[in-house]
Scaffold this motif. Structure first.
Motif, PDB file in Angstrom:
ATOM      1  N   LEU A 125       0.836  -0.993  -0.096  1.00  0.00           N
ATOM      2  CA  LEU A 125       0.157   0.011  -0.051  1.00  0.00           C
ATOM      3  C   LEU A 125       0.905   1.257  -0.070  1.00  0.00           C
ATOM      4  CD1 LEU A 125      -2.731  -0.818   2.582  1.00  0.00           C
ATOM      5  CD2 LEU A 125      -3.328   0.131   0.425  1.00  0.00           C
ATOM      6  N   ASP A 126       0.984   2.037  -1.209  1.00  0.00           N
ATOM      7  CA  ASP A 126       1.655   3.225  -1.089  1.00  0.00           C
ATOM      8  C   ASP A 126       1.156   4.467  -1.491  1.00  0.00           C
ATOM      9  OD1 ASP A 126       1.164   2.745  -3.577  1.00  0.00           O
ATOM     10  OD2 ASP A 126       3.207   2.991  -4.479  1.00  0.00           O
ATOM     11  N   CYS A 127      -0.398   4.179  -1.242  1.00  0.00           N
ATOM     12  CA  CYS A 127      -1.069   5.423  -1.418  1.00  0.00           C
ATOM     13  C   CYS A 127      -1.197   6.523  -0.153  1.00  0.00           C
ATOM     14  CB  CYS A 127      -2.822   5.245  -1.429  1.00  0.00           C
ATOM     15  SG  CYS A 127      -3.317   4.068  -2.603  1.00  0.00           S
ATOM     16  N   TRP A 128      -0.613   5.833   1.070  1.00  0.00           N
ATOM     17  CA  TRP A 128      -0.761   6.753   2.090  1.00  0.00           C
ATOM     18  C   TRP A 128       0.583   7.180   2.255  1.00  0.00           C
ATOM     19  CZ3 TRP A 128      -5.435   6.087   1.976  1.00  0.00           C
ATOM     20  CH2 TRP A 128      -6.154   5.158   1.539  1.00  0.00           C
ATOM     21  N   ASP A 129       1.413   7.168   1.419  1.00  0.00           N
ATOM     22  CA  ASP A 129       2.779   7.782   1.297  1.00  0.00           C
ATOM     23  C   ASP A 129       2.702   9.424   1.251  1.00  0.00           C
ATOM     24  OD1 ASP A 129       3.829   5.481   1.770  1.00  0.00           O
ATOM     25  OD2 ASP A 129       4.906   5.571  -0.146  1.00  0.00           O
ATOM     26  N   CYS A 130       1.386   9.638   0.460  1.00  0.00           N
ATOM     27  CA  CYS A 130       1.156  10.974   0.183  1.00  0.00           C
ATOM     28  C   CYS A 130      -0.391  11.577   0.697  1.00  0.00           C
ATOM     29  CB  CYS A 130       0.925  11.295  -1.418  1.00  0.00           C
ATOM     30  SG  CYS A 130       2.405  10.979  -2.106  1.00  0.00           S
ATOM     31  N   HIS A 131      -1.152  10.396   0.876  1.00  0.00           N
ATOM     32  CA  HIS A 131      -2.682  10.647   1.151  1.00  0.00           C
ATOM     33  C   HIS A 131      -2.936  10.301   2.558  1.00  0.00           C
ATOM     34  CE1 HIS A 131      -3.998  11.581  -3.050  1.00  0.00           C
ATOM     35  NE2 HIS A 131      -3.110  10.687  -3.188  1.00  0.00           N
ATOM     36  N   SER A 132      -3.665  10.930   3.218  1.00  0.00           N
ATOM     37  CA  SER A 132      -4.462  10.534   4.475  1.00  0.00           C
ATOM     38  C   SER A 132      -5.378   9.331   4.320  1.00  0.00           C
ATOM     39  CB  SER A 132      -5.152  11.809   5.250  1.00  0.00           C
ATOM     40  OG  SER A 132      -5.823  11.294   6.385  1.00  0.00           O
ATOM     41  N   SER A 133      -5.209   8.406   5.510  1.00  0.00           N
ATOM     42  CA  SER A 133      -5.984   7.183   5.497  1.00  0.00           C
ATOM     43  C   SER A 133      -7.245   7.344   6.369  1.00  0.00           C
ATOM     44  CB  SER A 133      -5.288   6.039   6.205  1.00  0.00           C
ATOM     45  OG  SER A 133      -4.767   6.471   7.626  1.00  0.00           O
ATOM     46  N   LYS A 134      -7.468   8.673   6.762  1.00  0.00           N
ATOM     47  CA  LYS A 134      -8.733   9.108   7.609  1.00  0.00           C
ATOM     48  C   LYS A 134      -9.561   9.642   6.567  1.00  0.00           C
ATOM     49  CE  LYS A 134      -5.916   8.874  11.725  1.00  0.00           C
ATOM     50  NZ  LYS A 134      -6.531   7.945  12.623  1.00  0.00           N
ATOM     51  N   PRO A 135     -10.891   9.807   7.100  1.00  0.00           N
ATOM     52  CA  PRO A 135     -11.709  10.509   6.383  1.00  0.00           C
ATOM     53  C   PRO A 135     -11.396  12.195   6.476  1.00  0.00           C
ATOM     54  CG  PRO A 135     -12.859   9.236   7.717  1.00  0.00           C
ATOM     55  CD  PRO A 135     -11.280   8.967   8.092  1.00  0.00           C
ATOM     56  N   LYS A 136     -11.753  12.929   5.629  1.00  0.00           N
ATOM     57  CA  LYS A 136     -11.390  14.349   5.386  1.00  0.00           C
ATOM     58  C   LYS A 136     -11.573  14.914   6.534  1.00  0.00           C
ATOM     59  CE  LYS A 136     -11.374  18.026   1.912  1.00  0.00           C
ATOM     60  NZ  LYS A 136     -12.174  18.393   0.660  1.00  0.00           N
ATOM     61  N   GLN A 137     -12.912  14.842   7.138  1.00  0.00           N
ATOM     62  CA  GLN A 137     -13.289  15.792   8.205  1.00  0.00           C
ATOM     63  C   GLN A 137     -12.431  15.541   9.458  1.00  0.00           C
ATOM     64  OE1 GLN A 137     -17.276  15.580   9.451  1.00  0.00           O
ATOM     65  NE2 GLN A 137     -17.233  17.622  10.302  1.00  0.00           N
ATOM     66  N   GLN A 138     -12.200  14.206   9.678  1.00  0.00           N
ATOM     67  CA  GLN A 138     -11.436  13.708  10.855  1.00  0.00           C
ATOM     68  C   GLN A 138      -9.943  13.935  10.467  1.00  0.00           C
ATOM     69  OE1 GLN A 138     -12.109  12.356  13.478  1.00  0.00           O
ATOM     70  NE2 GLN A 138     -10.114  12.016  14.501  1.00  0.00           N
ATOM     71  N   ALA A 139      -9.412  14.091   9.205  1.00  0.00           N
ATOM     72  CA  ALA A 139      -8.104  14.646   9.140  1.00  0.00           C
ATOM     73  C   ALA A 139      -7.934  15.922   9.392  1.00  0.00           C
ATOM     74  CB  ALA A 139      -7.679  14.277   7.608  1.00  0.00           C
ATOM     75  N   ALA A 140      -8.838  16.927   8.939  1.00  0.00           N
ATOM     76  CA  ALA A 140      -8.731  18.236   9.315  1.00  0.00           C
ATOM     77  C   ALA A 140      -8.925  18.353  10.726  1.00  0.00           C
ATOM     78  CB  ALA A 140     -10.052  18.874   8.286  1.00  0.00           C
ATOM     79  N   THR A 141      -9.461  17.772  11.540  1.00  0.00           N
ATOM     80  CA  THR A 141      -9.628  18.135  12.741  1.00  0.00           C
ATOM     81  C   THR A 141      -8.526  17.832  13.766  1.00  0.00           C
ATOM     82  OG1 THR A 141     -12.115  17.615  12.536  1.00  0.00           O
ATOM     83  CG2 THR A 141     -11.014  17.327  14.907  1.00  0.00           C
ATOM     84  N   ALA A 142      -7.741  16.637  13.228  1.00  0.00           N
ATOM     85  CA  ALA A 142      -6.413  16.093  13.834  1.00  0.00           C
ATOM     86  C   ALA A 142      -5.425  17.267  13.341  1.00  0.00           C
ATOM     87  CB  ALA A 142      -6.155  14.890  13.351  1.00  0.00           C
ATOM     88  N   ALA A 143      -5.567  17.749  12.062  1.00  0.00           N
ATOM     89  CA  ALA A 143      -4.348  18.748  11.896  1.00  0.00           C
ATOM     90  C   ALA A 143      -4.565  20.101  12.481  1.00  0.00           C
ATOM     91  CB  ALA A 143      -4.494  18.912  10.221  1.00  0.00           C
TER      92      ALA A 143
END
Length: 157
Positions: A125-143
């Motif tokens: 799996l190399d998608c996650w080298d660039c992309h977040s593995s979390k839903p967009k809203q969750q990733a934005a909240t974590a950031a």
């Protein structure tokens, strides 16, 4: 034939039948043990596929199993090279539906959607080298939480 000879032949027949039954039982036991050993040791567990959200996928399951990578690459090429951004085959929409409610991700353990299948198929799996593995809203909240976190004067806490 005398009575003793008849009794001897009858006893020999009974012993032969018991021996055949014993061999058949041992053979069946050995076969069953071999099957159990084959499934318990050295076999990769089947993927865990839990769909957390949505009623159905944008394509049927068999099609997605065979073609999801082609769809994602095509979607990537359209977005990056042509500036066309749609939602139907976007990676973010896949994550939004398939992220686990336990860790809100498609990765993290073999119980998570993407990691489970890719572990089973032995595909990196190399998608996650660039992309977040979390839903967009969750990733934005974590950031946002990371950005708001206080930083000590030494840079370490």
């Amino acid at each position: 034939m005398s009575g003793a000879a008849k009794l001897g032949r009858r006893a020999a027949g009974i012993w032969a039948a018991l021996a055949a039954l014993l061999l058949a039982t041992l053979g069946a036991f050995a076969a069953a043990s071999g099957e159990r050993a084959g499934t318990a040791a050295g076999r990769t567990p089947k993927p865990v596929l839990v769909i957390e959200k949505g009623e159905r996928c944008v394509e049927d399951t068999a099609y997605m199993r065979r073609n999801h990578m082609k769809l994602l690459l095509h979607h990537r090429d359209d977005t990056v090279h042509k500036g066309i951004r749609t939602e139907k085959h976007s990676l973010q929409n896949c994550i939004n539906c398939h992220a686990s409610s336990k860790n809100n991700s498609v990765l993290g353990s073999d119980e998570n959607f993407c990691q489970s299948c890719h572990t089973y198929a032995a595909v990196k799996l190399d998608c996650w080298d660039c992309h977040s593995s979390k839903p967009k809203q969750q990733a934005a909240t974590a950031a946002a939480a990371v950005a708001k976190a206080p930083v000590s004067a030494g840079g370490k806490q």
